[in-house]
Design a protein around this motif. Structure first.
Motif, PDB file in Angstrom:
ATOM      1  N   MET A 322       0.966  -1.141  -0.081  1.00 44.13           N
ATOM      2  CA  MET A 322      -0.203  -0.046  -0.075  1.00 44.13           C
ATOM      3  C   MET A 322       0.722   1.307  -0.098  1.00 44.13           C
ATOM      4  SD  MET A 322      -3.065  -1.028   2.680  1.00 44.13           S
ATOM      5  CE  MET A 322      -4.154   0.483   2.328  1.00 44.13           C
ATOM      6  N   PHE A 323       1.884   1.327   0.668  1.00 48.51           N
ATOM      7  CA  PHE A 323       2.698   2.399   0.943  1.00 48.51           C
ATOM      8  C   PHE A 323       3.157   2.696  -0.416  1.00 48.51           C
ATOM      9  CE2 PHE A 323       7.038   3.833   2.573  1.00 48.51           C
ATOM     10  CZ  PHE A 323       6.706   5.470   2.637  1.00 48.51           C
ATOM     11  N   VAL A 324       3.929   1.781  -1.184  1.00 45.98           N
ATOM     12  CA  VAL A 324       4.711   2.089  -2.439  1.00 45.98           C
ATOM     13  C   VAL A 324       3.938   2.053  -3.733  1.00 45.98           C
ATOM     14  CG1 VAL A 324       6.868   1.066  -1.749  1.00 45.98           C
ATOM     15  CG2 VAL A 324       5.189  -0.644  -2.839  1.00 45.98           C
ATOM     16  N   THR A 325       2.475   1.833  -3.370  1.00 45.37           N
ATOM     17  CA  THR A 325       1.555   2.326  -4.475  1.00 45.37           C
ATOM     18  C   THR A 325       0.677   3.725  -4.026  1.00 45.37           C
ATOM     19  OG1 THR A 325      -0.290   0.827  -3.336  1.00 45.37           O
ATOM     20  CG2 THR A 325       0.915  -0.167  -5.218  1.00 45.37           C
ATOM     21  N   GLY A 326       1.158   4.181  -2.762  1.00 46.59           N
ATOM     22  CA  GLY A 326       0.552   5.485  -2.533  1.00 46.59           C
ATOM     23  C   GLY A 326      -1.028   5.387  -1.902  1.00 46.59           C
ATOM     24  N   SER A 327      -1.148   4.121  -1.432  1.00 52.43           N
ATOM     25  CA  SER A 327      -2.537   3.897  -1.021  1.00 52.43           C
ATOM     26  C   SER A 327      -2.568   4.098   0.430  1.00 52.43           C
ATOM     27  CB  SER A 327      -2.977   2.497  -1.614  1.00 52.43           C
ATOM     28  OG  SER A 327      -2.701   2.312  -3.112  1.00 52.43           O
ATOM     29  N   SER A 328      -3.372   4.896   0.824  1.00 50.40           N
ATOM     30  CA  SER A 328      -3.307   5.262   2.407  1.00 50.40           C
ATOM     31  C   SER A 328      -4.500   4.345   2.786  1.00 50.40           C
ATOM     32  CB  SER A 328      -3.566   6.741   2.629  1.00 50.40           C
ATOM     33  OG  SER A 328      -4.976   7.216   2.175  1.00 50.40           O
ATOM     34  N   SER A 329      -5.486   3.893   2.274  1.00 48.03           N
ATOM     35  CA  SER A 329      -6.650   3.028   2.756  1.00 48.03           C
ATOM     36  C   SER A 329      -7.012   1.973   1.502  1.00 48.03           C
ATOM     37  CB  SER A 329      -7.706   4.305   2.874  1.00 48.03           C
ATOM     38  OG  SER A 329      -8.175   4.588   1.652  1.00 48.03           O
ATOM     39  N   VAL A 330      -7.756   0.981   2.125  1.00 49.78           N
ATOM     40  CA  VAL A 330      -8.241  -0.061   1.109  1.00 49.78           C
ATOM     41  C   VAL A 330      -8.970   0.236  -0.054  1.00 49.78           C
ATOM     42  CG1 VAL A 330      -9.374  -2.221   0.881  1.00 49.78           C
ATOM     43  CG2 VAL A 330      -7.918  -1.708   3.041  1.00 49.78           C
ATOM     44  N   PRO A 331      -9.727   1.373   0.142  1.00 51.12           N
ATOM     45  CA  PRO A 331     -10.484   2.042  -1.007  1.00 51.12           C
ATOM     46  C   PRO A 331      -9.506   2.858  -2.049  1.00 51.12           C
ATOM     47  CG  PRO A 331     -11.721   2.568   1.047  1.00 51.12           C
ATOM     48  CD  PRO A 331     -10.579   1.970   1.192  1.00 51.12           C
ATOM     49  N   GLU A 332      -8.564   3.314  -1.573  1.00 49.69           N
ATOM     50  CA  GLU A 332      -7.462   3.766  -2.289  1.00 49.69           C
ATOM     51  C   GLU A 332      -6.665   2.429  -2.936  1.00 49.69           C
ATOM     52  OE1 GLU A 332      -5.153   6.844  -0.797  1.00 49.69           O
ATOM     53  OE2 GLU A 332      -6.761   8.137  -0.031  1.00 49.69           O
ATOM     54  N   LEU A 333      -6.446   1.415  -2.401  1.00 48.92           N
ATOM     55  CA  LEU A 333      -5.538   0.377  -2.918  1.00 48.92           C
ATOM     56  C   LEU A 333      -6.512  -0.236  -4.119  1.00 48.92           C
ATOM     57  CD1 LEU A 333      -3.298  -1.431  -3.183  1.00 48.92           C
ATOM     58  CD2 LEU A 333      -4.674  -2.731  -1.167  1.00 48.92           C
ATOM     59  N   GLN A 334      -8.059  -0.390  -3.994  1.00 47.17           N
ATOM     60  CA  GLN A 334      -8.761  -0.719  -4.857  1.00 47.17           C
ATOM     61  C   GLN A 334      -8.731   0.163  -6.154  1.00 47.17           C
ATOM     62  OE1 GLN A 334     -12.597  -0.775  -2.466  1.00 47.17           O
ATOM     63  NE2 GLN A 334     -12.621  -2.868  -3.052  1.00 47.17           N
ATOM     64  N   ASP A 335      -8.350   1.201  -6.263  1.00 46.29           N
ATOM     65  CA  ASP A 335      -8.068   2.300  -7.287  1.00 46.29           C
ATOM     66  C   ASP A 335      -6.786   2.062  -7.938  1.00 46.29           C
ATOM     67  OD1 ASP A 335     -10.967   2.905  -7.468  1.00 46.29           O
ATOM     68  OD2 ASP A 335     -10.478   4.457  -6.085  1.00 46.29           O
ATOM     69  N   ALA A 336      -5.718   1.594  -7.209  1.00 48.34           N
ATOM     70  CA  ALA A 336      -4.282   1.447  -7.559  1.00 48.34           C
ATOM     71  C   ALA A 336      -4.129   1.079  -8.974  1.00 48.34           C
ATOM     72  CB  ALA A 336      -3.463   0.470  -6.787  1.00 48.34           C
ATOM     73  N   GLU A 337      -3.352   1.552  -9.772  1.00 49.76           N
ATOM     74  CA  GLU A 337      -2.916   1.090 -11.272  1.00 49.76           C
ATOM     75  C   GLU A 337      -2.208  -0.136 -11.223  1.00 49.76           C
ATOM     76  OE1 GLU A 337      -3.852   2.845 -13.954  1.00 49.76           O
ATOM     77  OE2 GLU A 337      -4.850   4.093 -12.642  1.00 49.76           O
ATOM     78  N   TYR A 338      -2.197  -0.903 -12.019  1.00 47.30           N
ATOM     79  CA  TYR A 338      -1.766  -1.926 -12.277  1.00 47.30           C
ATOM     80  C   TYR A 338      -1.653  -2.689 -13.640  1.00 47.30           C
ATOM     81  CZ  TYR A 338      -6.355  -4.320 -12.565  1.00 47.30           C
ATOM     82  OH  TYR A 338      -7.689  -4.576 -13.044  1.00 47.30           O
ATOM     83  N   VAL A 339      -0.863  -3.463 -14.168  1.00 47.60           N
ATOM     84  CA  VAL A 339      -0.859  -4.186 -15.595  1.00 47.60           C
ATOM     85  C   VAL A 339      -1.004  -5.395 -15.299  1.00 47.60           C
ATOM     86  CG1 VAL A 339       0.537  -2.354 -16.414  1.00 47.60           C
ATOM     87  CG2 VAL A 339       1.728  -4.215 -15.569  1.00 47.60           C
ATOM     88  N   VAL A 340      -1.494  -6.042 -16.431  1.00 52.28           N
ATOM     89  CA  VAL A 340      -1.603  -7.350 -16.328  1.00 52.28           C
ATOM     90  C   VAL A 340      -0.758  -8.038 -17.722  1.00 52.28           C
ATOM     91  CG1 VAL A 340      -3.123  -9.636 -16.438  1.00 52.28           C
ATOM     92  CG2 VAL A 340      -3.777  -7.464 -15.282  1.00 52.28           C
ATOM     93  N   LEU A 341       0.013  -9.160 -17.353  1.00 52.53           N
ATOM     94  CA  LEU A 341       1.103  -9.579 -18.639  1.00 52.53           C
ATOM     95  C   LEU A 341       0.619 -11.177 -18.715  1.00 52.53           C
ATOM     96  CD1 LEU A 341       4.057  -8.186 -16.788  1.00 52.53           C
ATOM     97  CD2 LEU A 341       2.769  -7.081 -18.808  1.00 52.53           C
ATOM     98  N   GLY A 342       1.411 -11.782 -19.462  1.00 55.95           N
ATOM     99  CA  GLY A 342       1.596 -13.044 -19.979  1.00 55.95           C
ATOM    100  C   GLY A 342       0.133 -13.712 -20.111  1.00 55.95           C
ATOM    101  N   ARG A 343       0.195 -15.003 -19.583  1.00 59.50           N
ATOM    102  CA  ARG A 343      -1.212 -16.155 -19.696  1.00 59.50           C
ATOM    103  C   ARG A 343      -2.198 -15.250 -19.194  1.00 59.50           C
ATOM    104  NH1 ARG A 343      -3.767 -20.380 -17.487  1.00 59.50           N
ATOM    105  NH2 ARG A 343      -4.241 -21.770 -18.826  1.00 59.50           N
ATOM    106  N   THR A 344      -2.168 -14.455 -18.069  1.00 57.63           N
ATOM    107  CA  THR A 344      -3.432 -14.056 -17.202  1.00 57.63           C
ATOM    108  C   THR A 344      -3.981 -12.948 -18.318  1.00 57.63           C
ATOM    109  OG1 THR A 344      -2.507 -14.523 -15.237  1.00 57.63           O
ATOM    110  CG2 THR A 344      -4.469 -12.824 -15.350  1.00 57.63           C
TER     111      THR A 344
END
Length: 352
Positions: A322-344
């Motif tokens: 959470m710290f290294v995605t800048g998410s101070s709460s679980v709702p903010e983590l739900q909005d965190a940016e991510y990428v999906v690679l490979g087979r998934t």
């Protein structure tokens, strides 16, 4: 000892002694985007969540594991004690043995959880197949048994198909689930047991009125594999082969989490979740919380303190993500940016 109780003891022994892990959750293909300047204090990150009106200290669930055999009482006591101390949710294993009163002495393996954790969020557990035999009053017996805050209905038809004595009649289960969801005194969670929930099923469960979906996707403990070991022990060669063939069957947990969360607002991601980072990835994919089972089994066989230590590890891992995605709460983590690679990525693209 009654048949169901003996089966419970077999399951614990096999999990502890045999190779019952599979890979391929899909979390290995999910990467959270690093925030080099998070502008928050790690120690002030809020990991609390609301689950059915209950405040939990962290989005971590000790998943349903066991109960129904005297050997499981200590395990459930230690799990519940730790859940109460750390403010997380915990489920018990199938309560069939308790509902059907195969042996009144077995009830302690369930009732011990509320005695050990009077204020914890605890949920009960019945099988979808058993709903064809039970009415809502029978499920209420399971609720009262542990003074449950919610009730899980588990879907384990692949496991049943491999069991020599398995229940393979799945007709009418959705209607029964809908009836329990509308009439039971507590919220209803529908959970898989290691093979995942597809978007299509999540839509049907949402329409049926269930309060939460627990993915229990492919990539963790394989119950097909466990039953294959049991079948081999009793000479059921055909079931043993089927269990091995379907050992890696199912929807990967990351995919199941994404798909279920697209149609239901309360998803618990489980199935091969093995770290706080996995929990963080699941929440970014849309989950409310992440659940683990097998990693808690060995600590629970030792002491409540050992379970607490594992929970503290998971919490620090989650907070770091959470710290290294800048998410101070679980709702903010739900909005965190991510990428999906490979087979998934390929899997999701073909599904969408």
């Amino acid at each position: 000892m009654p048949e169901t109780s003996d089966r419970k003891d077999d399951h614990i022994r096999i999990i502890e002694e045999e190779d019952v892990e599979t890979s391929g959750t899909g979390f290995e293909d999910v990467e959270l985007i690093h925030e080099a300047l998070p502008e928050i204090h790690r120690d002030e990150i809020d990991t609390s969540i609301d689950l059915f009106g209950h405040d939990l200290a962290a989005p971590i669930v000790i998943e349903s594991m066991t109960g129904g055999h005297p050997n499981t009482t200590k395990i459930n006591r230690n799990l519940a004690t730790a859940a109460g101390e750390m403010g997380v949710a915990m489920g018990v294993g199938s309560q069939r043995a308790g509902i059907e009163l195969e042996d009144e002495a077995l009830l302690e393996s369930y009732t011990v959880v509320r005695e050990a954790a009077p204020d914890a969020f605890l949920y009960g557990n019945v099988g979808a197949a058993q709903l064809l035999e039970y009415d809502v009053s029978d499920v209420e017996v399971a609720v009262d048994m542990i003074d449950a805050d919610a009730m899980a209905i588990h879907l384990n038809f692949l496991q049943e198909a491999v069991q020599p004595e398995g229940d393979v009649d799945a007709r009418g289960c959705l209607e029964e689930i809908a009836g329990v969801a509308s009439e039971l005194s507590v919220p209803v969670i529908v959970k898989e047991t290691g093979n995942g929930v597809s978007r299509e099923l999540a839509e049907r469960l949402s329409a049926a009125g269930v309060d939460a979906i627990d993915t229990a996707g492919k990539g963790g403990t394989t119950w097909s594999g466990i039953e294959s070991y049991r079948a081999a022990a009793v000479g059921a060669t055909r079931q043993e082969k089927v269990g091995r063939l379907f050992r890696t069957w199912g929807v990967p947990t990351a995919v199941s989490t994404h798909e279920a969360a697209s149609v239901h607002d309360c998803v618990i991601a489980s199935g091969g979740v093995r770290s706080g980072l996995d929990v963080a990835k699941a929440i970014a994919l849309g989950a409310r919380a992440g659940g683990l089972a097998k990693p808690f089994l060995s600590p629970a066989g030792q002491s409540a303190d050992a379970v607490v230590e594992l929970l503290e590890d998971l919490l620090l891992e989650l907070k770091t993500a959470m710290f290294v995605t800048g998410s101070s709460s679980v709702p903010e983590l739900q909005d965190a940016e991510y990428v999906v690679l490979g087979r998934t990525k390929s899997y999701l693209e073909q599904r969408e």
